[in-house]
Motif scaffolding. Structure first.
Motif, PDB file in Angstrom:
ATOM      1  N   VAL A 104       1.796  12.550  -9.012  1.00  0.00           N
ATOM      2  CA  VAL A 104       0.545  11.891  -8.452  1.00  0.00           C
ATOM      3  C   VAL A 104       0.052  10.858  -9.235  1.00  0.00           C
ATOM      4  N   ARG A 105      -0.121  11.338 -10.473  1.00  0.00           N
ATOM      5  CA  ARG A 105      -0.892  10.326 -11.594  1.00  0.00           C
ATOM      6  C   ARG A 105       0.013   8.952 -11.589  1.00  0.00           C
ATOM      7  N   GLU A 106       1.252   9.112 -11.894  1.00  0.00           N
ATOM      8  CA  GLU A 106       2.393   7.895 -12.091  1.00  0.00           C
ATOM      9  C   GLU A 106       2.246   7.067 -10.632  1.00  0.00           C
ATOM     10  N   TRP A 107       2.251   7.592  -9.564  1.00  0.00           N
ATOM     11  CA  TRP A 107       2.381   7.065  -8.392  1.00  0.00           C
ATOM     12  C   TRP A 107       1.131   6.219  -8.368  1.00  0.00           C
ATOM     13  N   LEU A 108      -0.323   6.975  -8.529  1.00  0.00           N
ATOM     14  CA  LEU A 108      -1.407   6.240  -8.270  1.00  0.00           C
ATOM     15  C   LEU A 108      -1.286   4.997  -9.353  1.00  0.00           C
ATOM     16  N   ASP A 130       3.091   4.036 -21.846  1.00  0.00           N
ATOM     17  CA  ASP A 130       3.386   4.693 -20.682  1.00  0.00           C
ATOM     18  C   ASP A 130       2.357   5.697 -19.996  1.00  0.00           C
ATOM     19  N   GLY A 131       2.030   5.749 -18.879  1.00  0.00           N
ATOM     20  CA  GLY A 131       1.085   6.672 -18.367  1.00  0.00           C
ATOM     21  C   GLY A 131      -0.362   6.049 -18.559  1.00  0.00           C
ATOM     22  N   ASP A 185       6.861  13.714  -0.880  1.00  0.00           N
ATOM     23  CA  ASP A 185       5.869  14.722  -1.975  1.00  0.00           C
ATOM     24  C   ASP A 185       4.464  14.271  -2.043  1.00  0.00           C
ATOM     25  N   MET A 186       4.231  12.963  -1.808  1.00  0.00           N
ATOM     26  CA  MET A 186       2.879  12.428  -1.931  1.00  0.00           C
ATOM     27  C   MET A 186       2.162  12.845  -0.738  1.00  0.00           C
ATOM     28  N   ASP A 187       2.750  12.912   0.356  1.00  0.00           N
ATOM     29  CA  ASP A 187       2.130  13.103   1.623  1.00  0.00           C
ATOM     30  C   ASP A 187       1.932  14.646   1.438  1.00  0.00           C
ATOM     31  N   GLU A 188       2.781  15.288   1.157  1.00  0.00           N
ATOM     32  CA  GLU A 188       2.586  16.829   1.024  1.00  0.00           C
ATOM     33  C   GLU A 188       1.483  17.054   0.309  1.00  0.00           C
ATOM     34  N   GLY A 195       0.779  -1.173  -0.010  1.00  0.00           N
ATOM     35  CA  GLY A 195       0.124   0.176   0.093  1.00  0.00           C
ATOM     36  C   GLY A 195       1.045   1.223   0.107  1.00  0.00           C
ATOM     37  N   PRO A 196       0.201   2.190  -0.022  1.00  0.00           N
ATOM     38  CA  PRO A 196       0.824   3.741  -0.064  1.00  0.00           C
ATOM     39  C   PRO A 196       1.974   3.763   1.099  1.00  0.00           C
ATOM     40  N   GLY A 197       1.831   3.053   2.313  1.00  0.00           N
ATOM     41  CA  GLY A 197       2.734   3.274   3.417  1.00  0.00           C
ATOM     42  C   GLY A 197       3.928   2.627   3.220  1.00  0.00           C
ATOM     43  N   GLY A 198       4.220   1.819   2.059  1.00  0.00           N
ATOM     44  CA  GLY A 198       5.311   1.206   1.591  1.00  0.00           C
ATOM     45  C   GLY A 198       5.337  -0.130   2.282  1.00  0.00           C
TER      46      GLY A 198
END
Lengths: 533, 176
Positions: A414-418, B67-68, A342-345, A292-295
């Motif tokens: 953010v998009r890429e992380w999600l 990608d993306g 950066d995600m947290d922020e 999950g997000p927390g790692g």
């Protein structure tokens, strides 16, 4: 069990099992085509809305309500494996319910189309040159060939490969001087007498884009979408609105996951509408490794321990209308804990905007799901944020589709992380969902036996413990794992549709919710969460 | 003579690369996942785009997601390690009881070699038999970038084009 690769046509074409009386009733009261310019053909596509339960055909199976005993919390396995019951679902449930067909951002420009399904029928979601959305039956009016076999694209018209009848993106037969398009050899073959305006693609009469979520309903008697959804709209709002509360501020990532499972479709709907009971056992492995997000090593949802965690908010909300959600609308489900600063922020800042904006509007902050909109659209508005539709193929086969949503104005990182989180979590390659499919498939298969079918499933969690809700036509259960409150309501509603109760009766039955038992642990305010006292 | 020498070198290199890919298949089928992780570079990236039915003229632009966009897989070594750890819990029901799996790697061809890296294309056929009558075939093309590291190779980049638009298997719980 069907083993054909295109068994949707299989199940739709089980005319040999169609009861004659039922077909006759369907023809006499046929309303399914009323939304098109064409004359209804009355060939058994009727929804038999005027037919009462007494006309339900018998193939050794009586009314399905006899198989769903919600008072005792027992439901027959037949409804998960029986061919005849499956046929009745296709006939009486799917063409009369509001179904999710796609997202408006999948067809942003005029001429864009997206191929989808409504029950046993292939449909096209299209946008015309005025920007209007249409849902069209993807079957040529001449000989039935699919006029479009592409998953998505942009086109001026759909031309049937068989005899080249051509249709515009709003379904009408294209009329071009010189007969280059439309109906080939209009003069030689039809003496110019074919009434083009009556032979357009069958158009779904009710299409509603709710903040970009596109729903459709074939039944002219069906109530408007808002009435069908009721107060459950809070959960849909959280799905369709941006994390910072911007209304409808979402879009879908391109690419819909599509895969086949050997499970009855109802296992899927039931799982998301309230079954938090399965998490500890089914998802033990993914909890153990932490994705999950927390790692690594953190809970799979990345919940913030300082705010009690998601599980504290998992009070069930169950609608008389058949919808259900796994969490408490008033419990503030915060943004998760992220391993990346950066995600947290970022999420801290959108959460602040969200709380200011929504509280100013007097709106609630919870209601992230998972949840199921009756009958087969499931979703979660949190992490991951996703829509799932369980398309029925046969009693023991389902095609599952998954879309992922993202805030339209989310920054690139953010998009890429999600996106990456969504993929490792959900779908057939997702570490969490893989284990769900194993259970749904083998549960279905192990319920097919002659002896197995004699023993009902148990739905007794929280039986008689439903509590009054402030939400219209809903009850609550404050037990964290009492998902069967929701399942019982779902199957009661399912039986009402599948037994072909007419819409006025369906509306009347859903008008009041008398499930909440006075004195069953006392009333509960919807803001309270388990463990508060 | 020089030309012949070059051809022989290329043949040997191709044979070496193929041998590496066959050894990798063995490790996967024997479920020696920890050893297998050692064959992946630290900057390993694995992608499996979705395949879509699109018009002939749209194939180049739209047939595969990119990608993306949403893919079956698009991840680095860290996530692959988590998947291995998940299998090792003994509670990952999608592979418990464990499936019988055979990776067939064929049509191996050296696309280019600028040592220490080499681009290799191949076809794969992954057969899985599960519990009793559950059988899946995952078939398609693969493109690998390999890097010589120490005395052996490592996989740096792997892109896999699965020949299905609707996945006919219930999951992708085996490494393809």
């Amino acid at each position: 069990m069907s083993t054909t690769t295109d068994s949707t046509t299989d199940t739709a074409g089980t005319a040999d099992t169609t009861d004659a009386a039922d077909t006759a009733a369907g023809s006499a009261t046929d309303t399914a085509n009323a939304g098109t310019e064409a004359t209804p053909t009355g060939t058994g596509t009727g929804t038999a809305t005027k037919a009462g339960p007494s006309t339900v055909p018998h193939s050794g199976v009586g009314p399905v309500r006899d198989l769903v005993d919600v008072a005792r919390g027992e439901i027959s396995r037949e409804i998960f494996v029986n061919e005849e019951i499956h046929r009745r679902e296709l006939e009486h449930l799917f063409p009369r319910a509001w179904l999710f067909v796609g997202h408006a951002t999948q067809v942003p420009r005029p001429g864009d189309f997206f191929s989808s399904w409504m029950g046993s029928d292939p449909v096209l979601l299209t946008r015309d040159d005025k920007g209007e959305l249409h849902v069209l039956l993807n079957s040529c009016r001449h000989r039935g060939m699919r006029v479009c076999r592409y998953d998505e694209g942009n086109t001026m018209q759909f031309t049937c490969p068989y005899h080249a009848w051509s249709y515009s993106v709003d379904g009408s037969l294209v009329h071009t001087p010189g007969d280059l398009h439309g109906v080939p050899q209009m003069k030689a073959a039809y003496d110019n007498k074919l009434k083009r305006e009556q032979w357009g693609l069958v158009r779904c009469p009710h299409v509603r884009s709710y903040k970009g979520l596109v729903f459709a309903n074939w039944d002219p008697d069906a109530p408007p979408f808002e009435e069908y959804v009721g107060d459950f709209h809070w959960w849909l709002d959280n799905l369709a609105d941006a994390f910072d509360g911007t209304e409808g501020g979402t879009e879908v990532f391109r690419g819909v996951l599509k895969w086949r499972i050997k499970s009855n479709w109802k296992f899927v709907s039931e799982n998301f509408l309230g079954d938090t009971y399965h998490g500890a056992s089914t998802h033990a492995s993914v909890e153990a490794v932490g994705i999950g997000p927390g790692g690594r090593g953190k809970r799979r949802h990345g919940e913030r321990q300082d705010q009690g965690g998601f599980s504290r908010g998992r009070m069930k909300t169950s609608f008389r209308l058949g919808h259900g959600a796994s969490d408490n609308l008033a419990y503030e489900v915060p943004y998760p804990e992220f391993a990346e600063a950066d995600m947290d922020e970022y999420f801290k800042s959108v959460w602040q905007k969200r709380t200011e904006r929504l509280r100013a509007q007097g709106r609630l902050l919870g209601g992230r799901g998972p949840a199921t909109l009756f009958p087969n659209m499931s979703f979660a508005a949190g992490f991951p944020r996703s829509i799932l539709v369980a398309h029925p193929i046969s009693p023991t086969e389902t095609e599952v589709w998954r879309w992922f949503l993202v805030d339209r104005d989310a920054p690139g990182f953010v998009r890429e992380w999600l996106r990456r989180y969504y993929m490792r979590y959900a779908g057939p390659a997702g570490m969490t969902e893989q284990d769900d499919m194993e259970n749904w498939d083998y549960a279905t298969q192990a319920s097919r036996g002659v002896v197995a079918r004699r023993y009902p499933y148990n739905y007794q969690q929280g039986l008689g413990q439903e509590l009054p809700s402030d939400l219209d036509r809903a009850v609550h259960s404050h037990h964290a794992i009492a998902g069967e409150v929701n399942a019982r309501a779902f199957y009661r509603r399912w039986a009402e549709f599948t037994d072909a109760l007419p819409w006025p009766e369906l509306t009347r039955l859903a008008a009041t919710d008398d499930r909440a038992v006075a004195g069953a642990g006392g009333g509960i305010e919807i803001g309270r969460r388990e463990g508060d006292d | 003579m020089a030309i012949e020498q070059k051809a022989i070198e290329r043949l040997l290199l191709e044979r070496e690369v193929a041998d590496f890919l066959y050894r990798e298949a063995d490790l996967l089928d024997e479920r020696r996942y920890e050893d297998w992780l050692g064959m992946l570079a630290e900057d390993y990236r694995y992608s499996v785009p979705l395949r879509m039915n699109v018009r002939y003229e749209d194939v180049a632009d739209r047939e595969n997601t990119r990608d993306g966009e949403v893919q079956w897989f698009d991840e680095g070594k860290e996530t692959v390690e988590l998947r291995v750890a998940q299998l090792a819990t003994g509670q990952h029901w999608a592979e418990e009881p464990v499936s019988r799996v055979s990776h067939l790697v064929t049509n191996v061809r050296l696309e280019s070699a600028e040592l220490p890296e080499a681009e290799v294309s191949c076809r794969f056929l992954v057969y899985r038999n599960r519990v009793a009558d559950e059988t899946d075939f995952l078939v398609g093309r693969r493109r690998d970038r390999l890097r010589r590291a120490g005395g052996d190779w490592q996989v740096v980049r792997r892109t896999l084009y699965l020949d299905q638009s609707v996945l006919m298997a219930k999951n992708l719980s085996v490494f393809v």
